[in-house]
Write an enzyme that holds these catalytic residues in place. Structure first.
Site, PDB file in Angstrom:
ATOM      1  N   SER A  58      21.993   7.727 116.601  1.00  0.00           N
ATOM      2  CA  SER A  58      20.644   7.841 116.035  1.00  0.00           C
ATOM      3  C   SER A  58      20.654   8.465 114.656  1.00  0.00           C
ATOM      4  CB  SER A  58      19.767   8.721 116.938  1.00  0.00           C
ATOM      5  OG  SER A  58      19.146   7.975 117.930  1.00  0.00           O
ATOM      6  N   GLU A 110      14.409  12.456 118.971  1.00  0.00           N
ATOM      7  CA  GLU A 110      14.761  11.211 118.307  1.00  0.00           C
ATOM      8  C   GLU A 110      13.933  11.015 117.045  1.00  0.00           C
ATOM      9  OE1 GLU A 110      16.489   8.489 117.100  1.00  0.00           O
ATOM     10  OE2 GLU A 110      16.962   8.243 119.214  1.00  0.00           O
ATOM     11  N   ASP A 154      15.255  10.980 113.064  1.00  0.00           N
ATOM     12  CA  ASP A 154      15.109   9.809 112.195  1.00  0.00           C
ATOM     13  C   ASP A 154      14.388  10.169 110.903  1.00  0.00           C
ATOM     14  OD1 ASP A 154      16.336   8.268 114.107  1.00  0.00           O
ATOM     15  OD2 ASP A 154      14.501   7.393 114.886  1.00  0.00           O
TER      16      ASP A 154
END
Length: 966
Positions: free
Chosen positions: A465, A255, A259
């Site tokens: 995401s 994750e 990002d």
């Protein structure tokens, strides 16, 4: 149930318990507990803006305000803070922090003291997910605090059932033909993102501990992922921010890396601030507080991206109390009021969140104050043409999990005003109306995902995401291009959706976001609960927001400049490099469409004891505002103007080419006599420094035995008020610093045919070429009409012009810029109409007046103008008889020096060619002067937009050479 005598319940403070929980023993009375008390806003202060106030047509639309002004207007009342602090002391609780803007007081004490202070009985509980601390029923506060304390957070430390939305599964679905992994740059191009790099923006990434473990990344994985994207991307500038002692685990969770790399690939010049926090409600709130109301020295995000879900918002989750939901909403309202955009992923499991048979929506994506981001699949790419389907990939066997765009109708939040005209379905479970999510969508399928390295393992990653950080990068570009933060865009987005989004209507591909046994919502023409309004057209969104959101100044200008007689008022750029320039100027418009190539020349081989090193400016503390006469001994003063020029010089002198609000806060703001000169300043609106009451920023370095003051001016001659404040302000600064020599440096347009991009000219002569007359300065008008030359009369000038290290710089240092200059040329080669630009095959040269002049007949002088002008091989602007380079600032600085009474410093100009002389075919017969000027400006502007940073590296090397040899 009643509170104890003299106490009142805190409304909404009963914390829900998870199903199947069992109460264990009381908490050890000596256990240390940290709690956060969230207080009311100051009574009698201005009304906080509501969602509807942000609509385009609202008269109450917020104009933006500083954090200090926000704290005064909307923070806690200092008297309330003191009341809480007295309560803490009386109850054996220590005040850890007290924040006005955050409206909170953080307390610490024993469990025994906490139980007594808030009339609770803390116990240990057990449930399927482990053990935790909590209490039964609501908490209480003394009557004196009733109404002051709105929430008590931290009594419960159970981990929120959080999920991060990064899909790393092998999946197959109804994809467009030829669907394959993409890069963020490809998607940005397909979505027509505007040119730009997000300079001076900070993107805050929220990362938290979940049931899968702590959040983190390794820099090796980040670097390998960025390299996998291709295109010569640089590794983003990443700053880790620990919340309550929780930092980067150092192990990639997928994750966090997604990002960072997606946002950093789209906004290459933006700072990426990564906030690491724990999994409790208190940890979540502390992280949001730190992002929205930063501590001194922390990053200040203009955009926040959250790729996590904290459970469903329908009350079935035991994650938050009613009071905690309300406080998170108030924090997001704070963000909107402070012009911070918050983006949240809508989820990766379609209409399923926690109930296996009932459609739900993921929190906090349903908060009305955030831009909720859903998912699509992109494929069948043919040039700029592509297909885009709803993302809903099915499972194809063991180890191949499904993934689908989250979306639906909230059970907690009513329909916000910006969706009131949108055809929203009813909540499938309750039949009631509510906030619909997502608002927008973008590429999310793992099949069209982005290559990531996760603990050394390579593979494509997707999920919603990937959408929130992608659009965070887009908004960083838009903010930088428009010169201000667009903030809460939802009301404007729904108004301009017809031209700013691409509908994903479901004519092909998946027809809903059903997931497992949960029946989801269908795809529809227009808004639907799968992809919202659709995918964003970046340039169209920027255009729409430029008037809908950014068209009004952050604060009203103090005074409008009076135009020269006979001239109508002009619309000008109000911030950035081209502040004060007519918005129709072809050069400026073209330059703003391009992204400057940023390049780190690496270690610089400075001669022994001559490496530049930062020092304090006199006795001033870092960040101290200088409101009185400046007192600091300096040998040289270097005057800088644009952000890119400043960044390039700092890269050479400090090894850190960052120039943003955080760096500016570490410099000294120069504000002596600001009130006196303020009425002269035109176009003060939307300029951060001038709104803060400073003329510019000061710092200092030392080279050998010389002390150098660096001054980044926020005033420019082209920003013409009733008088010319630039001249008296510089005279005041020079008089106070008393430097031996003043250097004006940076980029300049090339007039001489022999100059190549990056070549440097060091000289002591300048001329005026002013067409937009200065009403109250007839001497400048006269000098412009006669093209009178300003020549350095100081006997020291020859010493600085003949510095012995100039040859060293030309031989050893300018070659360090070659790779960057070649990257610039490669960028231009991709565009049409730039075949005449020469590639830098040899290191840039340094020309010095009186000893090593530029070949050819052109005089060694800088030609200054109060408008942006360029020249070509036909001498269309008539500049070639006046000088060798064109720049807007030098002659005005030198004019200020020559008009000083008493001793005058020497002065020289150190300018690099940011565009070569433009060679064009003869213009068509009868071509107007405006047509020629527009064509020249467009070409030169695009060159300058790309080359400005890399060419200025050489001006910085030349500055060092002059000072080192002094």
């Amino acid at each position: 149930m009643r509170p104890p005598r003299g106490y009142r319940f805190v409304s909404g403070s009963a914390h829900p318990q998870p199903g199947g929980h069992r109460k264990l023993a009381p908490v050890d009375p000596g256990e240390s507990i940290t709690v956060t008390l969230l207080l009311r806003r100051r009574r009698g202060g201005p009304k906080m803006p509501e969602v509807g106030d942000f609509d385009i047509g609202s008269r109450r639309r917020p104009l933006g305000q500083s954090r200090s002004a926000f704290a005064r207007a909307h923070g806690a009342d200092p008297r309330d803070l003191q009341t809480v602090e007295r309560f803490a002391k009386a109850n054996d609780l220590r005040v850890v922090h007290s924040y006005r803007a955050r409206r909170c007081v953080v307390l610490q004490g024993s469990a025994k003291a906490v139980n007594a202070a808030f009339s609770v009985r803390l116990h240990r509980y057990r449930f399927q997910g482990g053990t935790y601390r909590s209490h039964d029923g609501p908490s209480s506060v003394p009557t004196a605090l009733a109404g002051i304390v709105e929430a008590i957070v931290g009594l419960t430390d159970r981990q929120v059932p959080a999920t991060h939305f990064a899909a790393r599964r092998g999946t197959a679905g109804a994809d467009p033909p030829d669907t394959q992994p993409l890069t963020p740059q490809q998607v940005a191009q397909l979505y027509e993102f505007p040119q730009g790099d997000g300079a001076d923006q900070t993107i805050g990434l929220y990362e938290m501990q979940t049931g899968e473990g702590p959040a983190g990344y390794s820099i090796e994985d980040i670097r390998h992922s960025i390299e996998a994207f291709g295109g010569g991307l640089k590794v983003p500038t990443v700053v880790d921010v620990a919340v309550d002692g929780v930092g980067n685990s150092g192990r990639s969770d997928g994750e966090t890396g997604l990002d960072i790399t997606v946002a950093g690939a789209v906004a290459q010049a933006a700072k990426i601030a990564v906030y690491f926090t724990g999994g409790s409600v208190q940890a979540i709130i502390h992280a949001l507080q730190k992002m929205i109301h930063p501590d001194a020295g922390d990053p200040s995000p203009t955009i926040i991206s959250i790729s996590y879900g904290w459970g469903p918002d329908d009350g079935s989750s035991a994650g938050f109390s009613a009071a905690e939901y309300a406080q998170i909403g108030k924090l997001l309202q704070d963000a909107a009021t402070l012009s911070i955009t918050v983006l949240v992923s809508s989820g990766d499991t379609g209409a399923f969140v926690s109930d296996r048979t009932r459609a739900q929506t993921s929190y906090p994506a349903t908060e009305p104050w955030v831009l909720a981001c859903g998912g699509t699949t992109v494929g069948d790419i043919r040039g700029q043409s592509f297909d885009e389907y709803v993302w809903n990939d099915r499972s194809v066997g063991p180890g191949h999990g499904p993934g689908a765009t989250g979306g639906g109708i909230s059970d907690r939040f009513p329909v916000p005003s910006y969706q009131s005209s949108t055809a929203l379905p009813k909540n499938r479970a309750t039949g009631r109306a509510g906030r619909g999510i997502p608002d927008v969508a973008a590429n999310a399928s793992e099949n069209s995902g982005y290559i990531q390295y996760i603990n050394g393992q390579r593979g494509p990653v997707g999920g919603t995401s990937a959408v929130a950080p992608l659009y965070a990068g887009l908004l960083a570009r838009i903010n930088a291009n428009l010169g201000r933060s667009v903030g809460f865009i939802n009301p404007a987005l729904y108004r301009i959706a017809g031209g700013a989004v691409r509908d994903v209507s479901g004519r092909a591909g998946p027809q809903n976001n059903s997931f497992g046994r949960v029946v989801g919502y269908p795809v529809a023409v227009g808004w639907d609960a799968c992809t919202g309004l659709g995918s964003i057209k970046g340039a169209a969104l920027q255009h729409g927001l430029s008037t809908a959101v950014a068209g009004r100044p952050a604060r009203p200008a103090q005074r409008r400049p009076r135009p020269a007689r006979g001239r109508a008022p002009r619309k000008v750029f109000t911030t950035g490099t081209f502040r004060g320039v007519d918005v129709r100027d072809a050069f400026a418009r073209a330059a703003l469409r391009e992204t400057a190539v940023r390049f780190d020349p690496g270690p610089i081989p400075w001669p022994a004891r001559l490496a530049p090193r930062p020092i304090a400016l006199g006795r001033y503390r870092a960040g101290e505002k200088i409101s009185g006469p400046l007192s600091a001994a300096t040998d040289f003063l270097i005057v800088l103007y644009t952000d890119q020029e400043t960044a390039a010089l700092l890269q050479v002198f400090t090894g850190d080419g960052t120039w943003n609000s955080s760096r500016q806060r570490s410099w000294n703001g120069y504000a002596h006599n600001f009130g006196k000169f303020r009425p002269m300043i035109g176009g003060i609106g939307q300029d951060r420094a001038l709104e803060q009451g400073i003329f510019g920023y000061l710092s200092a370095i030392r080279i050998g035995g010389n002390t150098i003051a660096l001054y980044k001016s926020e005033l420019h001659p082209k920003q013409n008020g009733d008088q010319l404040p630039f001249v008296p302000v510089l005279q005041q600064l020079i008089t106070e610093l008393q430097p031996r020599c003043v250097i004006s440096t940076g980029t300049a347009g090339a007039i001489g045919s022999e100059l190549n991009c990056g070549d440097v000219v060091i000289n002591d002569a300048a001329r005026f070429h002013v067409r937009n007359r200065y009403p109250n300065d007839p001497s400048i008008d006269a000098m412009s009409a006669d093209h009178a030359e300003l020549t350095n009369a100081s006997p020291l000038a020859g010493k600085y012009l003949a510095g012995k290290y100039v040859e060293f710089a030309a031989e050893h240092l300018t070659r360090l810029s070659l790779p960057g200059l070649r990257q610039c040329h490669d960028e231009l080669e991709k565009k049409r109409g730039f075949g005449f630009v020469r590639s830098n095959e040899q290191p840039p040269r340094i020309y010095v007046a009186g000893s090593h002049p530029v070949p050819g007949p052109e005089p060694m002088a800088i030609v200054s103008a109060d408008y942006l002008t360029v020249d070509d091989s036909h001498d269309s602007e008539g500049l070639q008889a006046l000088g060798i380079l064109n720049d807007t600032d030098d002659a005005f600085l030198f004019y200020a020096i020559t008009r000083l009474s008493g001793p005058k410093p020497a002065w020289i100009s150190i300018r690099n060619a940011s565009e070569p002389q433009i060679t064009l075919d003869p213009y068509p017969s009868g071509a107007s002067a405006s047509t020629i000027s527009r064509q020249l400006g467009t070409l030169a502007g695009r060159i300058y937009g790309i080359y400005q940073y890399c060419t200025t590296l050489n001006s910085a090397f030349a500055c060092w050479a002059v000072i080192a040899g002094a």
